[in-house]
Design an enzyme around this catalytic site. Structure first.
Site: not given
Length: 274
Positions: A65, A82, A140, A160
């Site tokens: 991200h 996050e 991740h 992605r």
């Protein structure tokens, strides 16, 4: 003082499950598996944070991200840090965070194209009670057999990098550009504080507290919103009844009464606990 029970959005995912978690109705056996449950305010795009439950039966894609600056350059209001609170994990369950050793962005792109990226990541074993804060830029992947609560900056923006040979779209140019392909270094967590709170994360983008049941008064600064997430138990927040599997937003001074078996999270934007 305001406590508001949030609406839920169930999200079908190919990697989701038909057996979810106490507090959530299982999908029909012939229906699509549920991978996520989101908690939404009436104006879903406006709040700083978004709370989700995730239920995995397969590995999720390798992804990354952007931070605030990169996201705004792409036309979004914020980036995406996050964090994950692990509620349950099957034996051998893992989450990938960072790379085993520093690699160049060119090597990251090549590994994403040939599939070797999966083996360059640092797959960490996980168990119930674990906590991870994943800053923007961290490469991740969440593994199979995990139930977790995710606290994130409120933006639906994921790049992605690799999806195990599926035909889903990749975002290599944007994803590699925002990636920091280095070993993961956990942020320091303060842990327990004097009033029986456990501070799981204290910034940079949000604070997450974990509490036991009982009686508590929470006072949020003027204009600030907190997200109250009961993982177990039941109770009342300023006259609004709640139970495990729900989520409420809190504003101002809120009185919370929780059953003795409660396990509670509170998340709010900022870098310092209230």
């Amino acid at each position: 003082m305001t406590a508001t029970l949030l609406a839920t959005k169930r999200v079908e995912k190919p990697w989701g499950r038909h057996r979810l978690w106490p507090g959530f109705a299982d999908p029909a056996p012939a229906g699509a598996p549920i991978g996520e449950v989101w908690f939404q305010t009436p104006h879903a795009g406006e709040p700083d944070l978004l709370i989700k439950y995730l239920f995995t039966s397969e590995k999720l894609s390798v992804q990354v991200h952007p931070d605030d600056a990169a996201a705004r350059a792409a036309g979004y209001p914020r980036g995406k840090d996050e964090a994950w609170v692990i509620l349950a994990a099957e034996p051998g369950a893992t989450i990938a965070l960072g790379t085993k050793q520093p690699i160049s962005k060119e090597a990251l792109r090549a590994a994403a194209l040939d599939g070797s990226i999966e083996h360059l990541l640092d797959w960490k074993p996980v168990k119930a009670g674990d906590f991870f804060y994943s800053p923007a830029g961290t490469v991740h992947a969440i593994g199979a057999g995990i139930t977790l609560v995710e606290v994130q900056q409120n933006i639906d923006l994921t790049y992605r990098l690799y999806d195990y040979g599926s035909d889903r779209e990749l975002h290599l140019d944007a994803g590699v550009a925002v990636s920091d392909p280095v070993p993961f270094v956990p942020l320091p967590a303060p842990g327990k504080v004097a009033d029986d709170r456990t501070i799981l994360a204290e910034g940079p983008k949000f604070v997450i507290e974990r509490w036991p049941g009982g009686h508590r008064v929470v006072t949020l600064p003027a204009g600030a919103t907190g997200w109250f997430v009961p993982l177990a138990g039941e109770g009342v927040a300023d006259g609004v009844a709640w139970r495990a599997g729900e989520c409420l937003t809190l504003e101002g001074r809120c009185e919370i009464v929780a059953s003795a078996d409660s396990d509670l999270l509170l998340a709010y934007p900022g870098a310092t606990r209230i």
